[in-house]
Design an enzyme around this catalytic site. Structure first.
Site, PDB file in Angstrom:
ATOM      1  N   ASP A 159       0.487  36.213  53.003  1.00  0.00           N
ATOM      2  CA  ASP A 159       0.526  36.673  54.704  1.00  0.00           C
ATOM      3  C   ASP A 159       0.986  37.824  54.654  1.00  0.00           C
ATOM      4  O   ASP A 159       0.480  38.653  55.634  1.00  0.00           O
ATOM      5  CB  ASP A 159       1.268  35.604  55.661  1.00  0.00           C
ATOM      6  CG  ASP A 159       0.745  34.004  54.878  1.00  0.00           C
ATOM      7  OD1 ASP A 159      -0.381  33.851  54.843  1.00  0.00           O
ATOM      8  OD2 ASP A 159       1.577  33.178  54.500  1.00  0.00           O
ATOM      9  N   HIS A 187       3.376  28.719  56.341  1.00  0.00           N
ATOM     10  CA  HIS A 187       2.302  29.160  55.551  1.00  0.00           C
ATOM     11  C   HIS A 187       0.943  28.314  56.197  1.00  0.00           C
ATOM     12  O   HIS A 187       0.816  27.558  55.494  1.00  0.00           O
ATOM     13  CB  HIS A 187       2.566  29.197  54.123  1.00  0.00           C
ATOM     14  CG  HIS A 187       1.199  29.477  53.406  1.00  0.00           C
ATOM     15  ND1 HIS A 187       0.560  30.789  53.465  1.00  0.00           N
ATOM     16  CD2 HIS A 187       0.412  28.876  52.978  1.00  0.00           C
ATOM     17  CE1 HIS A 187      -0.532  30.709  52.946  1.00  0.00           C
ATOM     18  NE2 HIS A 187      -0.932  29.599  52.501  1.00  0.00           N
TER      19      HIS A 187
HETATM   20  P1  NDP Z   1      -5.685  26.707  43.081  1.00  0.00           P
HETATM   21  O1  NDP Z   1      -5.224  26.936  41.697  1.00  0.00           O
HETATM   22  O2  NDP Z   1      -6.922  27.661  43.747  1.00  0.00           O
HETATM   23  O3  NDP Z   1      -4.776  26.561  44.372  1.00  0.00           O
HETATM   24  C1  NDP Z   1      -3.696  25.515  43.873  1.00  0.00           C
HETATM   25  C2  NDP Z   1      -2.878  25.649  45.071  1.00  0.00           C
HETATM   26  O4  NDP Z   1      -2.428  26.757  45.704  1.00  0.00           O
HETATM   27  C3  NDP Z   1      -3.303  24.692  46.287  1.00  0.00           C
HETATM   28  O5  NDP Z   1      -2.645  23.862  46.866  1.00  0.00           O
HETATM   29  C4  NDP Z   1      -4.012  25.841  47.390  1.00  0.00           C
HETATM   30  O6  NDP Z   1      -3.890  25.388  48.738  1.00  0.00           O
HETATM   31  C5  NDP Z   1      -2.565  26.817  47.209  1.00  0.00           C
HETATM   32  N1  NDP Z   1      -2.835  27.949  47.690  1.00  0.00           N
HETATM   33  C6  NDP Z   1      -1.817  28.836  48.339  1.00  0.00           C
HETATM   34  N2  NDP Z   1      -2.237  29.795  48.656  1.00  0.00           N
HETATM   35  C7  NDP Z   1      -3.397  30.068  48.284  1.00  0.00           C
HETATM   36  C8  NDP Z   1      -4.463  30.972  48.673  1.00  0.00           C
HETATM   37  N3  NDP Z   1      -4.207  31.905  49.338  1.00  0.00           N
HETATM   38  N4  NDP Z   1      -5.624  30.912  48.108  1.00  0.00           N
HETATM   39  C9  NDP Z   1      -6.117  29.878  47.468  1.00  0.00           C
HETATM   40  N5  NDP Z   1      -4.955  28.646  47.327  1.00  0.00           N
HETATM   41  C10 NDP Z   1      -4.008  28.723  47.873  1.00  0.00           C
HETATM   42  O7  NDP Z   1      -6.216  25.212  42.831  1.00  0.00           O
HETATM   43  P2  NDP Z   1      -7.287  24.578  41.825  1.00  0.00           P
HETATM   44  O8  NDP Z   1      -7.868  23.258  42.271  1.00  0.00           O
HETATM   45  O9  NDP Z   1      -8.121  25.560  40.931  1.00  0.00           O
HETATM   46  O10 NDP Z   1      -6.121  24.027  40.612  1.00  0.00           O
HETATM   47  C11 NDP Z   1      -5.116  23.295  40.712  1.00  0.00           C
HETATM   48  C12 NDP Z   1      -4.685  22.814  39.584  1.00  0.00           C
HETATM   49  O11 NDP Z   1      -3.309  21.897  39.800  1.00  0.00           O
HETATM   50  C13 NDP Z   1      -5.698  21.707  39.048  1.00  0.00           C
HETATM   51  O12 NDP Z   1      -5.834  22.346  37.507  1.00  0.00           O
HETATM   52  C14 NDP Z   1      -4.841  20.431  38.937  1.00  0.00           C
HETATM   53  O13 NDP Z   1      -5.354  19.677  37.854  1.00  0.00           O
HETATM   54  C15 NDP Z   1      -3.334  20.924  39.115  1.00  0.00           C
HETATM   55  N6  NDP Z   1      -2.656  20.066  39.518  1.00  0.00           N
HETATM   56  C16 NDP Z   1      -1.322  19.868  38.908  1.00  0.00           C
HETATM   57  C17 NDP Z   1      -0.418  18.944  39.160  1.00  0.00           C
HETATM   58  C18 NDP Z   1       0.752  19.043  38.191  1.00  0.00           C
HETATM   59  O14 NDP Z   1       1.032  20.046  37.497  1.00  0.00           O
HETATM   60  N7  NDP Z   1       1.390  17.813  38.164  1.00  0.00           N
HETATM   61  C19 NDP Z   1      -0.388  18.364  40.567  1.00  0.00           C
HETATM   62  C20 NDP Z   1      -1.914  18.325  41.303  1.00  0.00           C
HETATM   63  C21 NDP Z   1      -2.886  19.250  40.647  1.00  0.00           C
HETATM   64  P3  NDP Z   1      -5.144  24.815  49.461  1.00  0.00           P
HETATM   65  O15 NDP Z   1      -5.279  23.425  48.859  1.00  0.00           O
HETATM   66  O16 NDP Z   1      -4.776  24.938  50.828  1.00  0.00           O
HETATM   67  O17 NDP Z   1      -6.138  25.603  49.059  1.00  0.00           O
END
Ligand code: NDP
Length: 328
Positions: A159, A187
């Protein structure tokens, strides 16, 4: 060469992870003289995808990358880590209420807080990126009794960077001319990007712009809604700029902010500027020697105070919800 440091990244096989890991391994986060071991956490179904990412990291032959750990066990991922970037979180799905989202993420961040507490190095610094980032950070902090509270931060740097870019465009200058930008609060769409202390080429940004209409109808909503605008244009979320902001946040925390400037970080409030303790809220901070401190003494006018109060009220509501759920 320095001794390697250990860096954990959760959600490492996701979109942000795919932009982030290569930059950490190349030295852009902690410096080109700092070897790093990457400790990557994913949920079990994503371990195959993570393997592919790890293969690509190997194929870059990064001179600074000493080791890659791949795991679905938080205790392993956070073992002896000096830096933890908590990116993975549960995305909001259709029909999900905010309370459901907080609860689903509570399950993730309570476990990760406990694992950080029992496994991380004593100097660990934590950045939460996964949304709702401020409250996820609060949950992790509350479940990590052996980690000092001030090590838990959440990301408002994207931001901050967005606000700098918008102000540079408006004033026909470069982002290099823009200093002392501040993001206050959460945020989320209630965040308050504040140009009243910002400077452009050393001059007051607010005086230079002198356009309250632009501020209220264009600048603030553009910064608040930028993520949605990128999804609309690109069909995908702003993962690369989020990863870039995470690099900026950790680099400045570890290596320091430039003289005469500050950055925005969401940190546990110490009551400064009337923001109540017990929430993780964004403030203007300077960093030096691996510590951050809130920039004190800024005058806040009535307009800014109203905006800060609104975003802080949202954080207090989120805190109350997760308290009711027994997560903090
Ligand atoms: P991303 O990598 O795109 O995003 C991950 C997180 O970052 C989301 O919560 C997202 O929020 C947040 N975020 C913060 N700022 C931004 C921004 N500017 N733009 C986009 N996202 C932002 O998500 P993916 O789904 O591609 O990947 C998430 C991964 O996490 C998956 O591989 C999943 O398996 C994993 N995962 C791992 C966990 C663990 O390690 N225990 C638990 C849960 C998931 P928003 O949702 O608001 O877009």
């Amino acid at each position: 060469m320095k001794d390697p440091v250990r860096v954990a990244v959760t959600g490492a096989a996701g979109q942000i992870g795919y932009s982030l890991l290569f930059r950490i391994a190349s030295g852009q986060m902690l410096g080109e003289d700092q070897p790093v071991a990457l400790q990557l956490l994913e949920i079990t179904p994503a371990l195959d995808a993570l393997k592919g990412v790890a293969m690509e990291l190997e194929d870059c032959a990064f001179p600074l990358l000493t080791e890659i750990v791949q795991t679905d066990d938080p205790e392993v991922a956070f073992g002896d880590v000096n830096y933890a970037l908590l990116v993975g979180s549960r995305p909001r799905s259709k029909g999900m209420e905010r309370k459901d989202l907080l609860e689903a993420n509570g399950a993730i961040f309570t476990v990760q807080g406990r694992a950080l507490s029992s496994s991380a190095a004593s100097d660990v610094k934590v950045l939460v990126v996964g949304n709702p980032a401020n409250t996820n950070a609060l949950i992790a902090m509350s479940n990590a009794p052996d980690v000092p509270n001030d090590r838990f931060t959440a990301m408002t740097r994207l931001d901050h960077n967005r606000a700098k870019a918008q102000l540079a465009q408006k004033t026909g200058t470069s982002v290099n001319d823009v200093t002392k930008m501040t993001i206050w609060g959460n945020h989320s769409a209630t965040q308050y990007p504040d140009i009243f202390h910002a400077e452009v080429g050393g001059r007051s940004a607010a005086e230079l712009v002198n356009d309250q209409g632009w501020l209220e109808s264009e600048f603030i909503p553009t910064v608040q809604q930028r993520g949605a605008a990128i999804i609309e244009a690109r069909g995908l979320s702003s993962a690369a700029s989020a990863a870039n902001a995470a690099i900026d946040h950790m680099r400045d925390w570890a290596l320091g902010t430039p003289d005469g400037d500050w950055v925005s970080m969401a940190i546990p409030s110490d009551g400064s500027y009337g923001v109540p303790e017990g929430i993780i809220s964004s403030f203007p901070v300077t960093c030096s020697g691996g510590e951050y401190s809130i920039v004190q003494g800024l005058e806040i006018d009535e307009f800014s105070q109203g905006r800060i109060d609104a975003t802080v009220a949202e954080l207090q509501e989120e805190r109350d919800t997760v308290a009711e759920l027994g997560l903090v």
